[in-house]
Design an enzyme around this catalytic site. Sequence first.
Site, PDB file in Angstrom:
ATOM      1  N   ARG A  26       1.188  -1.270  -0.130  1.00  0.00           N
ATOM      2  CA  ARG A  26      -0.088  -0.281  -0.232  1.00  0.00           C
ATOM      3  C   ARG A  26       0.436   1.529  -0.396  1.00  0.00           C
ATOM      4  O   ARG A  26       1.552   1.504   0.904  1.00  0.00           O
ATOM      5  CB  ARG A  26      -0.870   0.191   1.305  1.00  0.00           C
ATOM      6  CG  ARG A  26      -1.484   0.903   1.223  1.00  0.00           C
ATOM      7  CD  ARG A  26      -3.005   1.351   1.939  1.00  0.00           C
ATOM      8  NE  ARG A  26      -3.602   2.751   2.377  1.00  0.00           N
ATOM      9  CZ  ARG A  26      -4.508   3.602   3.160  1.00  0.00           C
ATOM     10  NH1 ARG A  26      -4.754   2.130   4.458  1.00  0.00           N
ATOM     11  NH2 ARG A  26      -4.842   4.554   3.135  1.00  0.00           N
ATOM     12  N   ARG A  44      -5.883   2.650  -3.692  1.00  0.00           N
ATOM     13  CA  ARG A  44      -4.914   1.991  -2.539  1.00  0.00           C
ATOM     14  C   ARG A  44      -5.725   0.158  -3.009  1.00  0.00           C
ATOM     15  O   ARG A  44      -6.327  -0.040  -3.681  1.00  0.00           O
ATOM     16  CB  ARG A  44      -5.259   2.287  -0.918  1.00  0.00           C
ATOM     17  CG  ARG A  44      -6.684   1.358  -0.585  1.00  0.00           C
ATOM     18  CD  ARG A  44      -8.178   2.628  -0.541  1.00  0.00           C
ATOM     19  NE  ARG A  44      -7.736   3.937  -0.131  1.00  0.00           N
ATOM     20  CZ  ARG A  44      -7.424   4.832   0.749  1.00  0.00           C
ATOM     21  NH1 ARG A  44      -7.819   3.591   2.055  1.00  0.00           N
ATOM     22  NH2 ARG A  44      -7.213   6.018   0.834  1.00  0.00           N
ATOM     23  N   ASP A  53      -7.098  -1.514   2.518  1.00  0.00           N
ATOM     24  CA  ASP A  53      -6.617  -0.913   3.291  1.00  0.00           C
ATOM     25  C   ASP A  53      -7.164  -2.038   4.240  1.00  0.00           C
ATOM     26  O   ASP A  53      -8.755  -2.576   3.593  1.00  0.00           O
ATOM     27  CB  ASP A  53      -8.061   0.309   2.873  1.00  0.00           C
ATOM     28  CG  ASP A  53      -7.488   1.173   4.091  1.00  0.00           C
ATOM     29  OD1 ASP A  53      -6.881   2.113   3.974  1.00  0.00           O
ATOM     30  OD2 ASP A  53      -8.648   1.716   4.517  1.00  0.00           O
ATOM     31  N   ASP A  77      -9.297  -1.684   7.902  1.00  0.00           N
ATOM     32  CA  ASP A  77      -9.788  -0.777   9.171  1.00  0.00           C
ATOM     33  C   ASP A  77      -9.909  -1.591  10.596  1.00  0.00           C
ATOM     34  O   ASP A  77     -10.721  -2.541   9.876  1.00  0.00           O
ATOM     35  CB  ASP A  77     -11.191   0.186   8.643  1.00  0.00           C
ATOM     36  CG  ASP A  77     -10.373   0.717   7.228  1.00  0.00           C
ATOM     37  OD1 ASP A  77      -9.353   1.628   7.876  1.00  0.00           O
ATOM     38  OD2 ASP A  77     -10.703   1.366   6.548  1.00  0.00           O
TER      39      ASP A  77
HETATM   40  O1  GSY Z   1     -11.891   3.738   4.018  1.00  0.00           O
HETATM   41  C1  GSY Z   1     -11.736   2.453   3.159  1.00  0.00           C
HETATM   42  C2  GSY Z   1     -11.196   2.912   1.731  1.00  0.00           C
HETATM   43  N1  GSY Z   1     -12.582   3.074   1.343  1.00  0.00           N
HETATM   44  C3  GSY Z   1     -13.394   2.740   0.436  1.00  0.00           C
HETATM   45  C4  GSY Z   1     -13.127   0.879   0.694  1.00  0.00           C
HETATM   46  O2  GSY Z   1     -12.833  -0.077   0.747  1.00  0.00           O
HETATM   47  N2  GSY Z   1     -14.826   1.025  -0.598  1.00  0.00           N
HETATM   48  C5  GSY Z   1     -15.587   2.000  -1.238  1.00  0.00           C
HETATM   49  N3  GSY Z   1     -16.651   1.859  -1.653  1.00  0.00           N
HETATM   50  N4  GSY Z   1     -15.176   2.986  -0.892  1.00  0.00           N
HETATM   51  C6  GSY Z   1     -13.654   3.895  -0.396  1.00  0.00           C
HETATM   52  N5  GSY Z   1     -13.720   5.126  -0.151  1.00  0.00           N
HETATM   53  C7  GSY Z   1     -12.346   4.769   0.642  1.00  0.00           C
HETATM   54  S1  GSY Z   1     -11.691   6.087   0.990  1.00  0.00           S
END
Ligand code: GSY
Length: 174
Positions: free
Chosen positions: A92, A101, A104, A106
Amino acid sequence: MSPSKPARHVQTAYLALGGNLGDRSRLLTDALAALARAPHNRVTGVSPVYETKAVGVTDQPDFLNLVVRLETDLPPLALLELCLAIEQELGRVRRERWGPRTVDIDVLLHGDLSLHDERLTLPHPRMKERAFVLAPLADLAPDLRIGGESVRDLLARLGSSGVHRTDINLPLPA
Ligand code: GSY
């Protein structure tokens, strides 16, 4: 046990995984394997994989997202460190805050802990607004309550626009 070492308790934690660059499915599989390999963790649930429209910066490729349930005796900040280390290992690169990315990870929940640390807030502060989190979480734990409301009800209120359950079911890592 030595009196200088506080007892660690196994907690159920939930993590949200997602990525929209490279071989998205392979990267999620590798992230799951890395979580399962790490000491102090047992992966006990993996949701189906969802294909989701990007939230935040919308002019970027669709994501694959899933949610993982862990039994862990890592404290929350140690679990966060593990997630960041796996993100790094899987290549990443943080280019822009809401941008594309590879993977990710979380931390959504750690038991029923409420935490406000500069590095980590629990429950995850935006999880109730994100269908790409609530939909896979509802597959694993529809009756789990967050701030007094079940995941099922939170998802019903938010709606599932922009999220689509795929037929990809990644196996529980050994
Ligand atoms: O917060 C996680 C990264 N992220 C995502 C994601 O994992 N999925 C979608 N659909 N939109 C996202 N925007 C972010 S920033």
